[in-house]
Design a protein around this motif. Structure first.
Motif, short mmCIF file in Angstrom:
data_model
loop_
_atom_site.label_atom_id
_atom_site.label_comp_id
_atom_site.label_asym_id
_atom_site.label_seq_id
_atom_site.Cartn_x
_atom_site.Cartn_y
_atom_site.Cartn_z
N GLN A 56 0.84 -1.03 -0.03
CA GLN A 56 0.04 -0.23 0.10
C GLN A 56 0.90 1.43 0.06
OE1 GLN A 56 -3.77 -0.63 2.43
NE2 GLN A 56 -2.37 -1.94 3.52
N GLU A 57 2.13 1.08 -0.29
CA GLU A 57 3.09 2.24 -0.24
C GLU A 57 2.80 3.12 -0.94
OE1 GLU A 57 7.69 3.15 -1.17
OE2 GLU A 57 7.10 1.05 -0.75
N GLU A 58 2.38 3.11 -2.38
CA GLU A 58 2.00 4.36 -3.32
C GLU A 58 0.81 4.72 -2.91
OE1 GLU A 58 0.61 4.01 -7.85
OE2 GLU A 58 2.53 2.99 -7.49
N GLU A 59 -0.39 4.23 -2.49
CA GLU A 59 -1.35 4.91 -2.01
C GLU A 59 -1.04 5.91 -0.84
OE1 GLU A 59 -5.93 3.87 -1.24
OE2 GLU A 59 -4.80 2.06 -1.75
N PHE A 60 -0.32 5.17 0.28
CA PHE A 60 -0.11 6.05 1.28
C PHE A 60 0.78 7.26 0.89
CE2 PHE A 60 2.38 6.93 5.07
CZ PHE A 60 1.41 7.03 6.08
N THR A 61 1.72 7.22 0.22
CA THR A 61 2.50 8.23 -0.28
C THR A 61 1.77 9.43 -1.05
OG1 THR A 61 4.33 6.65 -0.49
CG2 THR A 61 4.61 8.80 -1.69
N ALA A 62 0.63 8.92 -1.70
CA ALA A 62 -0.23 9.98 -2.30
C ALA A 62 -0.88 10.73 -1.40
CB ALA A 62 -0.92 9.20 -3.30
N ILE A 63 -1.31 10.14 -0.39
CA ILE A 63 -1.90 10.76 0.85
C ILE A 63 -1.07 11.70 1.45
CG2 ILE A 63 -3.29 10.48 3.07
CD1 ILE A 63 -4.05 7.80 1.97
N LEU A 64 0.13 11.14 1.91
CA LEU A 64 1.25 12.21 2.53
C LEU A 64 1.24 13.41 1.67
CD1 LEU A 64 4.04 9.74 3.84
CD2 LEU A 64 2.16 10.97 5.01
N GLU A 65 1.36 13.33 0.25
CA GLU A 65 1.84 14.44 -0.47
C GLU A 65 0.80 15.44 -0.49
OE1 GLU A 65 4.76 15.14 -1.66
OE2 GLU A 65 5.43 13.10 -1.07
N MET A 66 -0.43 14.89 -0.57
CA MET A 66 -1.62 15.65 -0.54
C MET A 66 -1.86 16.40 0.78
SD MET A 66 -5.82 14.64 -0.80
CE MET A 66 -5.46 13.24 0.39
N VAL A 67 -1.65 15.78 2.02
CA VAL A 67 -1.70 16.43 3.33
C VAL A 67 -0.45 17.36 3.48
CG1 VAL A 67 -1.47 15.90 5.66
CG2 VAL A 67 -2.87 14.44 4.45
N HIS A 68 0.56 17.03 3.01
CA HIS A 68 1.73 17.98 3.08
C HIS A 68 1.37 19.15 2.33
CE1 HIS A 68 6.11 18.60 2.91
NE2 HIS A 68 5.74 19.39 3.82
N ALA A 69 0.99 19.26 1.08
CA ALA A 69 0.54 20.36 0.43
C ALA A 69 -0.69 21.29 1.18
CB ALA A 69 -0.04 19.84 -1.20
N PHE A 70 -1.46 20.46 1.67
CA PHE A 70 -2.71 21.14 2.57
C PHE A 70 -2.23 21.82 3.60
CE2 PHE A 70 -5.97 20.96 6.21
CZ PHE A 70 -6.92 21.63 5.58
N ILE A 71 -1.32 21.28 4.46
CA ILE A 71 -0.69 21.90 5.49
C ILE A 71 0.23 23.20 5.30
CG2 ILE A 71 0.76 21.37 7.32
CD1 ILE A 71 -0.08 18.85 7.56
N LYS A 72 1.07 23.02 4.26
CA LYS A 72 1.58 24.09 3.76
C LYS A 72 0.77 25.40 3.48
CE LYS A 72 4.77 23.46 0.88
NZ LYS A 72 5.89 22.74 -0.45
N GLU A 73 -0.16 25.09 2.91
CA GLU A 73 -1.16 26.40 2.41
C GLU A 73 -1.89 26.93 3.67
OE1 GLU A 73 -1.57 27.35 -0.63
OE2 GLU A 73 0.13 26.05 -1.16
#
Length: 105
Positions: free
Chosen positions: A87-104
């Motif tokens: 499930q690494e790919e799916e988890f990594t996609a979530i991490l990227e989305m959350v990281h972008a959200f938090i930065k904003e």
């Protein structure tokens, strides 16, 4: 894919914007460090330590009202403990989305 929100933080704050901002500041401080640690452990094939970081990250998904992502993280955490990375790919996609959200924020 579900999107992160601040709904839960606003709910528990009871309208206290100072509390909300402190919570957001903690997320902005901790999340990038945990994400980086997770990636580092994966690159070193240290799946046990990666699972410990996923354990921390899953709670942030819950705080951001991401129940499906939280469930995935629970499953992925166990998978890593078993030496698997399916499930690494799916988890990594979530991490990227959350990281972008938090930065904003």
């Amino acid at each position: 894919m579900e999107q992160p929100t601040l709904d839960y933080i606003k709910e528990i704050s009871g309208g206290n914007t100072d509390f909300e901002q402190k919570f957001v500041t903690v997320l902005q401080d901790e999340f990038p460090k945990e994400k980086e640690a997770y990636i580092d452990f994966l690159s070193k094939e240290n799946l046990e330590e990666a699972s410990k970081v996923v354990h921390k990250l899953k709670h942030k998904f819950g705080i951001l009202s991401m129940t499906d992502s939280y469930r995935l993280a629970v499953s992925y955490e166990e998978e890593l403990k078993d030496g698997q990375r399916e499930q690494e790919e799916e988890f990594t996609a979530i991490l990227e989305m959350v990281h972008a959200f938090i930065k904003e924020l």
